[in-house]
Design a protein around this motif. Structure first.
Motif, mmCIF file in Angstrom:
data_model
loop_
_atom_site.group_PDB
_atom_site.id
_atom_site.type_symbol
_atom_site.label_atom_id
_atom_site.label_comp_id
_atom_site.label_asym_id
_atom_site.label_seq_id
_atom_site.Cartn_x
_atom_site.Cartn_y
_atom_site.Cartn_z
ATOM 1 N N ASP A 110 0.831 -1.205 0.000
ATOM 2 C CA ASP A 110 0.000 0.000 0.000
ATOM 3 C C ASP A 110 0.867 1.257 0.000
ATOM 4 N N GLY A 111 0.237 2.361 -0.363
ATOM 5 C CA GLY A 111 0.891 3.663 -0.307
ATOM 6 C C GLY A 111 1.396 4.127 -1.661
ATOM 7 N N PRO A 112 1.812 5.383 -1.746
ATOM 8 C CA PRO A 112 2.363 5.897 -2.998
ATOM 9 C C PRO A 112 3.699 5.257 -3.323
ATOM 10 N N VAL A 113 3.933 4.966 -4.591
ATOM 11 C CA VAL A 113 5.219 4.446 -5.058
ATOM 12 C C VAL A 113 6.169 5.622 -5.242
ATOM 13 N N ARG A 114 7.389 5.469 -4.775
ATOM 14 C CA ARG A 114 8.364 6.556 -4.903
ATOM 15 C C ARG A 114 8.592 6.904 -6.372
ATOM 16 N N GLN A 115 8.499 8.197 -6.686
ATOM 17 C CA GLN A 115 8.599 8.670 -8.063
ATOM 18 C C GLN A 115 10.004 9.164 -8.382
ATOM 19 N N GLU A 116 10.291 9.300 -9.671
ATOM 20 C CA GLU A 116 11.566 9.863 -10.115
ATOM 21 C C GLU A 116 11.725 11.270 -9.546
ATOM 22 N N GLY A 117 12.945 11.582 -9.118
ATOM 23 C CA GLY A 117 13.220 12.902 -8.580
ATOM 24 C C GLY A 117 13.033 13.006 -7.079
ATOM 25 N N PHE A 118 12.580 11.916 -6.440
ATOM 26 C CA PHE A 118 12.326 11.947 -4.992
ATOM 27 C C PHE A 118 13.129 10.877 -4.246
ATOM 28 N N ALA A 119 14.221 10.406 -4.859
ATOM 29 C CA ALA A 119 15.067 9.415 -4.200
ATOM 30 C C ALA A 119 15.794 10.056 -3.028
ATOM 31 N N SER A 120 15.864 9.346 -1.925
ATOM 32 C CA SER A 120 16.567 9.810 -0.733
ATOM 33 C C SER A 120 16.844 8.606 0.147
ATOM 34 N N PHE A 121 17.492 8.829 1.280
ATOM 35 C CA PHE A 121 17.793 7.730 2.194
ATOM 36 C C PHE A 121 16.522 7.126 2.781
ATOM 37 N N VAL A 122 15.424 7.874 2.802
ATOM 38 C CA VAL A 122 14.145 7.323 3.267
ATOM 39 C C VAL A 122 13.308 6.799 2.096
#
Length: 317
Positions: free
Chosen positions: A93-105
């Motif tokens: 569940d939840g939003p899938v991480r999108q391009e441009g939002f990569a981080s340690f979390v």
């Protein structure tokens, strides 16, 4: 994170050192580096990863795992994972991480709740070639006995200082978004991730004051009276069996919060936690929880197809 004995604060720089009990050297991946250096791995035959994850993208043990896999691949050292049950392994569940939002979390394009064990996740990182330069790690996963994705697992030891019990663990994927806002999630109290509140908030029926304590030396809203809600009153089995992120906490708090232009932290850490700026914009636009959930459907369906390729255990559907 939190140091080898779990005594450091969240996000605190942890230095290399000597373990107080075993006198063995400790090389920190939460200090000056997140990835083992070549010299750290000299004369190493195997790297073993044996740590309890909680199944949320922003719980950074899996980010450390990815960097360790990368270091192993670069230095031609095999990695052995002693797999552990996932307390949130029963759903995705939840939003899938999108391009441009990569981080340690959120290193890789997965949803907030990925529904995989660390062993399955590592196989996905390898198989989808998400490591730098599309490297692949020599990987051996030692699977769990008697586990599948329909199993519920109570962690016998708290995985970190601020997830002290199963209630906090079950609530974590739903309320961790607040860490990108003015709202405290109870760090600096004895109800970490089981209360939500903010200074000046007027609609709640519960008050608490975060103070410095082990595992959270400088908690958000330190020494400020926070008004909000006590989630320890909720039925534990109801939270456990929801098998979905509950957006009602976030939508309700934002709707009642004033001034709204101060709700999100200026550094937009909220977007890193969400893995997208869409959730923040949806809240600002007054979207309902149902409307927000509907916007995740297509990406979640695509992720589930990828996930199926790497499962080691019977799935929940």
């Amino acid at each position: 994170e939190h140091g080898f004995r779990g005594e450091a604060s969240d996000g605190e720089q942890v230095k290399d050192g000597i373990d107080t009990k075993t006198r063995l050297p400790i090389l920190s991946l939460y200090g000056n580096r997140k990835k083992p250096a070549k010299e750290d791995l000299q004369d190493v035959d195997w790297v073993i990863f044996d740590i309890q994850d909680v199944g949320a993208r922003f719980y950074t043990y899996i980010s450390s795992l990815s960097y360790i896999m990368e270091a192993c691949a670069e230095n031609n050292i095999p990695l052995m994972i002693l797999d552990r049950p996932n307390p949130h392994g029963q759903y995705v569940d939840g939003p899938v991480r999108q391009e441009g939002f990569a981080s340690f979390v959120g290193l890789h394009p997965i949803p907030v709740v990925h529904g995989m064990t660390i062993g399955e996740y590592a196989q996905m990182v390898n198989g989808e070639r998400w490591l730098a330069d599309q490297l692949q790690c020599k990987l051996e996963v030692i699977p769990c006995d008697h586990y599948d994705h329909r199993s519920y697992y109570d962690l016998p030891v708290k995985p970190s200082p601020n997830l002290p019990n199963m209630r906090a663990i079950y609530l974590y994927p739903s309320i961790c978004f607040f860490e990108g806002t003015q709202v405290s999630v109870g760090r600096g109290t004895d109800k970490q991730f089981q209360v939500i509140g903010a200074p000046g908030f007027t609609k709640g029926d519960y008050a608490f004051t975060p103070v410095p304590m082990p595992g959270s030396k400088h908690p958000p809203q330190e020494n400020k009276l926070c008004n909000g809600f006590d989630l320890t009153k909720l039925d534990l089995d109801t939270i456990k069996n929801r098998n979905a992120i509950d957006l009602s906490y976030l939508v309700r708090f934002y709707d009642d919060y004033e001034p709204k232009n101060k709700f999100f932290l200026e550094n937009l850490f909220f977007d890193k936690l969400a893995g997208t700026d869409q959730l923040r914009k949806q809240l600002m636009a007054g979207k309902s929880a149902a409307e927000i959930r509907a916007s995740w459907a297509e990406d979640l369906h695509a992720f589930k197809l990828i996930r199926k390729k790497y499962l080691l255990y019977r799935d929940f559907e």
